[in-house]
Design an enzyme around this catalytic site. Structure first.
Site, short mmCIF file in Angstrom:
data_model
loop_
_atom_site.label_atom_id
_atom_site.label_comp_id
_atom_site.label_asym_id
_atom_site.label_seq_id
_atom_site.Cartn_x
_atom_site.Cartn_y
_atom_site.Cartn_z
N LYS A 180 -4.02 -1.72 16.42
CA LYS A 180 -4.64 -0.80 15.45
C LYS A 180 -5.72 0.04 16.12
O LYS A 180 -5.90 1.22 15.77
CB LYS A 180 -5.19 -1.57 14.25
CG LYS A 180 -4.12 -2.20 13.36
CD LYS A 180 -3.27 -1.16 12.65
CE LYS A 180 -2.46 -1.77 11.49
NZ LYS A 180 -1.61 -0.79 10.81
N ILE B 129 0.84 -1.20 0.00
CA ILE B 129 0.00 0.00 0.00
C ILE B 129 0.88 1.25 0.00
O ILE B 129 0.60 2.23 -0.70
CB ILE B 129 -0.95 -0.02 1.22
CG1 ILE B 129 -1.94 -1.19 1.09
CG2 ILE B 129 -1.69 1.30 1.35
CD1 ILE B 129 -2.80 -1.45 2.34
N TYR C 211 -2.92 -7.61 16.99
CA TYR C 211 -2.98 -6.69 15.84
C TYR C 211 -4.19 -5.77 15.97
O TYR C 211 -4.07 -4.55 15.82
CB TYR C 211 -3.06 -7.53 14.56
CG TYR C 211 -3.14 -6.74 13.27
CD1 TYR C 211 -2.05 -5.97 12.83
CD2 TYR C 211 -4.27 -6.80 12.46
CE1 TYR C 211 -2.12 -5.28 11.62
CE2 TYR C 211 -4.34 -6.11 11.26
CZ TYR C 211 -3.26 -5.36 10.84
OH TYR C 211 -3.32 -4.67 9.64
N THR D 33 -1.84 -7.37 -1.40
CA THR D 33 -0.41 -7.05 -1.32
C THR D 33 0.35 -8.35 -1.05
O THR D 33 -0.25 -9.37 -0.66
CB THR D 33 -0.11 -6.07 -0.16
OG1 THR D 33 -0.40 -6.71 1.08
CG2 THR D 33 -0.94 -4.80 -0.29
N SER E 279 -4.84 2.09 9.60
CA SER E 279 -5.29 1.12 10.59
C SER E 279 -5.65 -0.16 9.84
O SER E 279 -5.05 -0.51 8.82
CB SER E 279 -6.48 1.69 11.36
OG SER E 279 -6.98 0.75 12.28
N SER E 280 -6.65 -0.85 10.31
CA SER E 280 -7.17 -2.04 9.64
C SER E 280 -8.60 -2.24 10.09
O SER E 280 -8.95 -1.90 11.23
CB SER E 280 -6.37 -3.28 10.03
OG SER E 280 -7.09 -4.45 9.66
N1 LIG Z 1 -2.88 -5.72 2.95
C1 LIG Z 1 -3.96 -5.74 3.71
O1 LIG Z 1 -4.87 -6.57 3.50
C2 LIG Z 1 -4.13 -4.75 4.82
C3 LIG Z 1 -5.41 -4.66 5.43
C4 LIG Z 1 -5.59 -3.75 6.47
C5 LIG Z 1 -4.54 -2.95 6.90
N2 LIG Z 1 -3.31 -3.07 6.29
C6 LIG Z 1 -2.25 -2.19 6.79
O2 LIG Z 1 -1.70 -1.49 5.70
C7 LIG Z 1 -0.31 -1.22 5.97
C8 LIG Z 1 0.53 -1.68 4.79
O3 LIG Z 1 0.35 -3.09 4.63
P1 LIG Z 1 0.76 -3.86 3.27
O4 LIG Z 1 -0.27 -4.88 3.03
O5 LIG Z 1 1.10 -2.87 2.21
O6 LIG Z 1 2.05 -4.69 3.74
P2 LIG Z 1 3.62 -4.40 3.62
O7 LIG Z 1 4.01 -4.20 2.21
O8 LIG Z 1 4.30 -5.47 4.40
O9 LIG Z 1 3.76 -3.01 4.40
C9 LIG Z 1 4.32 -2.89 5.66
C10 LIG Z 1 5.35 -1.78 5.58
O10 LIG Z 1 5.94 -1.63 6.86
C11 LIG Z 1 7.35 -1.50 6.68
N3 LIG Z 1 8.01 -1.96 7.90
C12 LIG Z 1 7.86 -3.14 8.54
N4 LIG Z 1 8.60 -3.17 9.65
C13 LIG Z 1 9.23 -1.97 9.71
C14 LIG Z 1 10.11 -1.37 10.63
N5 LIG Z 1 10.49 -2.01 11.77
N6 LIG Z 1 10.58 -0.13 10.38
C15 LIG Z 1 10.20 0.52 9.25
N7 LIG Z 1 9.34 0.03 8.36
C16 LIG Z 1 8.86 -1.21 8.59
C17 LIG Z 1 7.67 -2.36 5.49
O11 LIG Z 1 8.90 -1.94 4.90
P3 LIG Z 1 10.06 -3.03 4.58
O12 LIG Z 1 9.35 -4.15 3.86
O13 LIG Z 1 11.09 -2.34 3.79
O14 LIG Z 1 10.56 -3.43 5.95
C18 LIG Z 1 6.47 -2.09 4.59
O15 LIG Z 1 6.70 -0.96 3.79
C19 LIG Z 1 0.01 -1.92 7.30
O16 LIG Z 1 -0.09 -0.99 8.35
C20 LIG Z 1 -1.10 -2.96 7.43
O17 LIG Z 1 -1.35 -3.27 8.78
C21 LIG Z 1 -3.10 -3.95 5.27
#
Ligand SMILES: NC(=O)c1ccc[n+]([C@@H]2O[C@H](COP(=O)([O-])OP(=O)(O)OC[C@H]3O[C@@H](n4cnc5c(N)ncnc54)[C@H](OP(=O)(O)O)[C@@H]3O)[C@@H](O)[C@H]2O)c1
Length: 241
Positions: free
Chosen positions: A153, A15, A149, A184, A135-136
């Site tokens: 959130k 995202i 989680y 993702t 959030s989520s």
């Molecule tokens: N995908 C879904 O279905 C979904 C649904 C609801 C909410 N969300 C929320 O949306 C957000 C993005 O999720 P996503 O699906 O796009 O997954 P993602 O690609 O894994 O995004 C997580 C991000 O957090 C970064 N990250 C993790 N640990 C870190 C740390 N210690 N320091 C700095 N950066 C860190 C990662 O960067 P690196 O990979 O470079 O470490 C990555 O850019 C999250 O907050 C997730 O909870 C996602």
């Protein structure tokens, strides 16, 4: 046009990259990342090729030094107008399986990083700026196996609403986007195809969200027109009820 700078913490993730790409059309963008440098580097190449201005900052958003370093990188690009916090992640323990270590790890990743980002944003975002956190829908639906989680959130949402009140006098808005299941790599790596199908069928649009769907909601809240929207939690779920 690079009127002000923007910071996207977790800005090269699924995202986050969609948010960074869109913000780079109007802002110089600092992108925080940690574990996947290759994603950050290829995104930076793409943004530069499109004529954007970008800085990558490798830092751990669960630490004070890491968050401060990310804000420093953004401010070096110009007055900070927008901050988006996309850092986060989940595991699926039953409540009987959680441990002090797994609790602390989830709270650090999902909640401590958000609180630190809110603190730095309140200190450093220019008057009239925009802050958005992801959030989520788990915070509202409280699905099974999401105790830490969902709790983290929900805490992030509360902290954002508090901060919105504390910075309102400066015209800064603080809002939350609450995505549902979004297509993702993190979702694909952690969730079974059957569960993904079930999630895709459970909203009004009858499909998974895309990173761009969620980025659209984030950008809406970053726009000039959103100045009267603050302390809000906006669902970006395709109509999940
Ligand atoms: N995908 C879904 O279905 C979904 C649904 C609801 C909410 N969300 C929320 O949306 C957000 C993005 O999720 P996503 O699906 O796009 O997954 P993602 O690609 O894994 O995004 C997580 C991000 O957090 C970064 N990250 C993790 N640990 C870190 C740390 N210690 N320091 C700095 N950066 C860190 C990662 O960067 P690196 O990979 O470079 O470490 C990555 O850019 C999250 O907050 C997730 O909870 C996602």
């Amino acid at each position: 046009m690079t009127a002000s700078s923007a910071l996207v913490l977790g800005g090269a993730g699924g995202i986050g990259a969609a948010v960074s790409r869109r913000l780079a059309r109007t802002h110089a963008v600092a992108i925080g990342y940690l574990n996947h440098p290759e994603r950050a580097e290829s995104l930076a190449v793409e943004i530069l090729a499109d004529g954007g201005v970008v800085a990558l900052v490798k830092s751990d958003a669960t630490t004070e030094e890491g968050v401060v370093a990310a804000f420093d990188a953004a401010e070096a690009l110009g007055p900070l107008g927008v901050v988006v916090h996309c850092v986060g992640g989940w595991d699926f323990p039953r409540i009987t399986e959680i441990t002090q270590e797994t609790i602390d790890a989830s709270l650090a990743l999902n909640l401590r990083s958000a609180l630190l980002a809110l603190r730095e944003a309140a200190r450093r975002v220019a008057d009239g700026g925009r802050v958005v956190l992801l959030s989520s829908v788990a915070a509202a639906l409280a699905p099974t196996r999401h105790s830490t989680y969902a709790a983290a959130k929900a805490g992030l949402e509360a902290a954002a609403r508090v901060t919105a009140k504390e910075v309102a006098a400066r015209g800064i808005t603080v809002n939350v986007v609450r995505p549902g299941a979004t297509d993702t790599a993190m979702l694909r790596e952690t969730t079974s195809p059957r569960a993904i199908d079930a999630m895709a069928g459970s909203n009004a649009m009858r499909r998974l969200g895309t990173p761009d769907d969620v980025a659209g909601a984030v950008l809406m809240l970053c726009g000039e027109e959103a100045g009267w929207v603050t302390g809000a939690v906006v669902d970006a779920t395709g109509g999940l009820r």
